[in-house]
Design a protein around this motif. Structure first.
Motif, PDB file in Angstrom:
ATOM      1  N   MET A 119       0.957  -1.219  -0.198  1.00  0.00           N
ATOM      2  CA  MET A 119       0.068   0.258  -0.167  1.00  0.00           C
ATOM      3  C   MET A 119       0.964   1.509  -0.019  1.00  0.00           C
ATOM      4  O   MET A 119       0.297   2.368  -0.113  1.00  0.00           O
ATOM      5  N   LEU A 120       2.078   1.215   0.442  1.00  0.00           N
ATOM      6  CA  LEU A 120       3.029   2.107   0.356  1.00  0.00           C
ATOM      7  C   LEU A 120       3.617   2.547  -0.916  1.00  0.00           C
ATOM      8  O   LEU A 120       4.483   3.688  -0.823  1.00  0.00           O
ATOM      9  N   LYS A 121       3.615   1.595  -1.910  1.00  0.00           N
ATOM     10  CA  LYS A 121       4.014   2.074  -3.257  1.00  0.00           C
ATOM     11  C   LYS A 121       3.207   3.145  -3.907  1.00  0.00           C
ATOM     12  O   LYS A 121       2.051   3.272  -3.528  1.00  0.00           O
ATOM     13  N   PRO A 122       3.613   3.616  -4.774  1.00  0.00           N
ATOM     14  CA  PRO A 122       3.078   4.863  -5.570  1.00  0.00           C
ATOM     15  C   PRO A 122       1.619   4.261  -6.119  1.00  0.00           C
ATOM     16  O   PRO A 122       2.027   3.072  -6.909  1.00  0.00           O
ATOM     17  N   GLY A 123       0.621   4.764  -6.190  1.00  0.00           N
ATOM     18  CA  GLY A 123      -0.779   4.278  -6.571  1.00  0.00           C
ATOM     19  C   GLY A 123      -1.746   4.936  -6.119  1.00  0.00           C
ATOM     20  O   GLY A 123      -1.375   5.884  -5.480  1.00  0.00           O
ATOM     21  N   SER A 124      -3.015   4.506  -6.519  1.00  0.00           N
ATOM     22  CA  SER A 124      -4.150   5.138  -5.933  1.00  0.00           C
ATOM     23  C   SER A 124      -5.281   4.266  -6.043  1.00  0.00           C
ATOM     24  O   SER A 124      -5.293   3.130  -6.524  1.00  0.00           O
ATOM     25  N   LEU A 125      -6.536   4.685  -5.585  1.00  0.00           N
ATOM     26  CA  LEU A 125      -7.576   3.994  -5.476  1.00  0.00           C
ATOM     27  C   LEU A 125      -8.565   3.988  -6.683  1.00  0.00           C
ATOM     28  O   LEU A 125      -8.712   5.092  -7.395  1.00  0.00           O
ATOM     29  N   VAL A 126      -8.884   2.839  -7.106  1.00  0.00           N
ATOM     30  CA  VAL A 126      -9.630   2.497  -8.522  1.00  0.00           C
ATOM     31  C   VAL A 126     -10.831   1.930  -8.130  1.00  0.00           C
ATOM     32  O   VAL A 126     -10.973   0.852  -7.501  1.00  0.00           O
ATOM     33  N   PHE A 127     -11.815   2.612  -8.868  1.00  0.00           N
ATOM     34  CA  PHE A 127     -13.186   1.928  -8.655  1.00  0.00           C
ATOM     35  C   PHE A 127     -13.428   0.745  -9.708  1.00  0.00           C
ATOM     36  O   PHE A 127     -12.993   0.684 -10.782  1.00  0.00           O
ATOM     37  N   HIS A 128     -13.982  -0.208  -9.488  1.00  0.00           N
ATOM     38  CA  HIS A 128     -14.478  -1.360 -10.348  1.00  0.00           C
ATOM     39  C   HIS A 128     -16.127  -1.840 -10.018  1.00  0.00           C
ATOM     40  O   HIS A 128     -16.223  -1.975  -8.775  1.00  0.00           O
ATOM     41  N   LYS A 129     -16.679  -1.850 -10.858  1.00  0.00           N
ATOM     42  CA  LYS A 129     -18.058  -2.628 -10.941  1.00  0.00           C
ATOM     43  C   LYS A 129     -18.106  -4.060 -10.413  1.00  0.00           C
ATOM     44  O   LYS A 129     -17.213  -4.631 -10.925  1.00  0.00           O
ATOM     45  N   THR A 130     -19.086  -4.248  -9.659  1.00  0.00           N
ATOM     46  CA  THR A 130     -19.185  -5.626  -9.192  1.00  0.00           C
ATOM     47  C   THR A 130     -19.951  -6.418  -9.893  1.00  0.00           C
ATOM     48  O   THR A 130     -20.647  -5.920 -10.668  1.00  0.00           O
ATOM     49  N   ARG A 131     -19.781  -7.653  -9.699  1.00  0.00           N
ATOM     50  CA  ARG A 131     -20.889  -8.663 -10.399  1.00  0.00           C
ATOM     51  C   ARG A 131     -22.093  -8.839 -10.013  1.00  0.00           C
ATOM     52  O   ARG A 131     -22.952  -9.334 -10.636  1.00  0.00           O
ATOM     53  N   ARG A 155     -22.290  -1.272   2.953  1.00  0.00           N
ATOM     54  CA  ARG A 155     -21.621  -0.409   4.079  1.00  0.00           C
ATOM     55  C   ARG A 155     -19.962  -0.705   3.884  1.00  0.00           C
ATOM     56  O   ARG A 155     -19.485  -0.128   4.610  1.00  0.00           O
ATOM     57  N   ASP A 156     -19.441  -1.446   3.167  1.00  0.00           N
ATOM     58  CA  ASP A 156     -18.289  -1.711   2.914  1.00  0.00           C
ATOM     59  C   ASP A 156     -17.686  -1.331   1.498  1.00  0.00           C
ATOM     60  O   ASP A 156     -17.682  -2.061   0.420  1.00  0.00           O
ATOM     61  N   ILE A 157     -16.819  -0.131   1.674  1.00  0.00           N
ATOM     62  CA  ILE A 157     -16.536   0.416   0.218  1.00  0.00           C
ATOM     63  C   ILE A 157     -15.410  -0.278  -0.203  1.00  0.00           C
ATOM     64  O   ILE A 157     -15.064  -0.263  -1.485  1.00  0.00           O
ATOM     65  N   ARG A 158     -14.813  -1.062   0.397  1.00  0.00           N
ATOM     66  CA  ARG A 158     -13.784  -2.024  -0.182  1.00  0.00           C
ATOM     67  C   ARG A 158     -14.270  -2.951  -1.200  1.00  0.00           C
ATOM     68  O   ARG A 158     -13.610  -3.710  -2.129  1.00  0.00           O
ATOM     69  N   ASN A 159     -15.593  -3.197  -1.143  1.00  0.00           N
ATOM     70  CA  ASN A 159     -16.291  -3.784  -2.247  1.00  0.00           C
ATOM     71  C   ASN A 159     -16.050  -3.431  -3.817  1.00  0.00           C
ATOM     72  O   ASN A 159     -16.155  -4.169  -4.799  1.00  0.00           O
ATOM     73  N   TRP A 160     -16.009  -2.000  -3.735  1.00  0.00           N
ATOM     74  CA  TRP A 160     -15.821  -1.601  -5.093  1.00  0.00           C
ATOM     75  C   TRP A 160     -14.733  -0.745  -5.337  1.00  0.00           C
ATOM     76  O   TRP A 160     -14.237  -0.145  -6.514  1.00  0.00           O
ATOM     77  N   TRP A 161     -14.014  -0.375  -4.169  1.00  0.00           N
ATOM     78  CA  TRP A 161     -12.544   0.559  -4.280  1.00  0.00           C
ATOM     79  C   TRP A 161     -11.395  -0.449  -4.210  1.00  0.00           C
ATOM     80  O   TRP A 161     -11.366  -1.263  -3.308  1.00  0.00           O
ATOM     81  N   THR A 162     -10.398  -0.454  -4.916  1.00  0.00           N
ATOM     82  CA  THR A 162      -9.359  -1.210  -4.863  1.00  0.00           C
ATOM     83  C   THR A 162      -8.060  -0.438  -5.035  1.00  0.00           C
ATOM     84  O   THR A 162      -8.009   0.737  -5.955  1.00  0.00           O
ATOM     85  N   TRP A 163      -6.939  -0.488  -4.152  1.00  0.00           N
ATOM     86  CA  TRP A 163      -5.709   0.310  -4.239  1.00  0.00           C
ATOM     87  C   TRP A 163      -4.939  -0.422  -5.387  1.00  0.00           C
ATOM     88  O   TRP A 163      -4.799  -1.707  -5.425  1.00  0.00           O
ATOM     89  N   LYS A 164      -4.561   0.388  -6.329  1.00  0.00           N
ATOM     90  CA  LYS A 164      -3.799  -0.176  -7.582  1.00  0.00           C
ATOM     91  C   LYS A 164      -2.360   0.600  -7.575  1.00  0.00           C
ATOM     92  O   LYS A 164      -2.351   1.723  -7.824  1.00  0.00           O
ATOM     93  N   ALA A 165      -1.390  -0.160  -7.498  1.00  0.00           N
ATOM     94  CA  ALA A 165      -0.077   0.440  -7.822  1.00  0.00           C
ATOM     95  C   ALA A 165      -0.021   0.781  -9.205  1.00  0.00           C
ATOM     96  O   ALA A 165      -0.441   0.077  -9.943  1.00  0.00           O
ATOM     97  N   GLY A 166       0.784   2.203  -9.322  1.00  0.00           N
ATOM     98  CA  GLY A 166       0.722   2.432 -10.923  1.00  0.00           C
ATOM     99  C   GLY A 166      -0.458   3.373 -11.308  1.00  0.00           C
ATOM    100  O   GLY A 166      -0.361   4.021 -12.376  1.00  0.00           O
TER     101      GLY A 166
END
Ligand SMILES: [Ca+2]
Length: 310
Positions: free
Chosen positions: A80-92, A98-109
């Motif tokens: 998580m400390l590498k350069p990167g940012s949070l990216v949205f992904h549509k779920t299936r 209540r849990d935003i981690r279901n659609w936000w993912t940390w992506k290096a680069g």
């Protein structure tokens, strides 16, 4: 004043308006009067083309392109400390909202030039708002452009377009006569994007009608940074006309930190306007009163900005 406006900006004479909303989310209450002075504001959010010109001229590197200091993020996993940012992904399918981690993912680069991570680019999206910009990135751009960032009160005054107290920046209905007036999310967030407005993600700036002040995308498309430190409620209405608070108001930095994450002392600024991810079933924040707390170090795929000159 319009005849001498800087290119791409509108002069707003300022005035006293009713800020906030009483019957929406708690952080928007209470409605209270605020006075703002005159200012110029960008007609459009800053685009990828604009931001690319800034980076080409200055060599600026955004927060998402720099490694993070472990001391600022106790307990964070090394990746998580590498350069990167949070990216949205549509779920299936439907997920726990209540849990935003279901659609936000940390992506290096992931950063503004590769908003959804490696392999993605802004080619074909140069007229879309720049995203994956942290607060200091927006500030750096504004400084380079000879501008500054708006306060929350200025932003909301501008978004309302002269429609005092209206729910939406265009009036009282979300879709008047069935028309989509902004780039939001139609369908069940975060799995079913019906795209009735024509856009799955961000849209080119100016794809929807302007508000009463000639400003585009003041609702939906991307959230926009303001300079105000977040706090969970607006101040109460002051009834005496002599004491209407003026732009801009001092708020404690420390109090803006997220009480749900006591170890993470990253202050939060107010972002405004909602985004292409705002949907009736999850986040009805495509309204001028809506506000959201955003950590100053975090860009995301749905946050951009525009500038003002006072
Ligand atoms: Ca949309």
């Amino acid at each position: 004043m319009d005849s001498v406006s800087p290119p791409g900006m509108r002069w707003l004479p300022g005035g006293t308006f009713r800020m906030g909303a009483n019957r929406a989310y708690p952080e928007e209450a209470p409605v209270h009067k605020v006075t703002v002075g005159g200012f110029w504001i960008d007609e459009y959010a800053v685009t990828n083309r604009d931001f690319a010109a800034f980076v080409a001229a200055t060599g600026y590197r955004t927060v998402a392109e720099r490694p993070l200091n472990p001391a600022d993020y106790p307990g964070a996993a090394p990746q998580m400390l590498k350069p990167g940012s949070l990216v949205f992904h549509k779920t299936r399918g439907p997920v726990d909202l209540r849990d935003i981690r279901n659609w936000w993912t940390w992506k290096a680069g992931a950063y503004w030039r590769h908003p959804e991570g490696k392999g993605t680019s802004v080619a074909g999206r140069l007229d879309h708002p720049v995203v994956q910009v942290a607060f200091e990135d927006a500030q750096a751009y504004a400084h380079w452009a000879g501008k500054t960032l708006p306060t929350e009160a200025e932003w909301e005054f501008a978004a309302r377009g002269g429609l005092d107290g209206a729910e939406f920046v265009w009036g009282t209905e979300l879709t008047p006569d069935g028309c989509q007036m902004a780039n939001t999310w139609q369908g069940e967030f975060p799995w079913q994007n019906l795209c009735a407005d024509g856009f799955q993600g961000t849209s080119p700036v100016g794809a929807f009608p302007p508000n009463g002040y000639g400003l585009f995308d003041m609702a939906g498309n991307v959230w926009e940074w303001t300079t105000d430190w977040f706090r969970a409620r607006h101040q109460s209405e002051i009834s005496s006309p002599c004491c209407v608070p003026a732009n801009s108001r001092d708020r404690p930095v420390e109090a803006s930190c997220d009480p749900a994450q006591p170890k993470l002392r990253i202050p939060r600024k107010v972002v405004k306007g909602g985004s292409f991810l705002c949907a009736p079933n999850y986040c009805r924040r495509y309204r001028p009163a809506a506000r959201h707390a955003q950590m100053i170090d975090s860009g995301m795929t749905h946050i951009g900005f525009r500038c003002v000159i006072r």
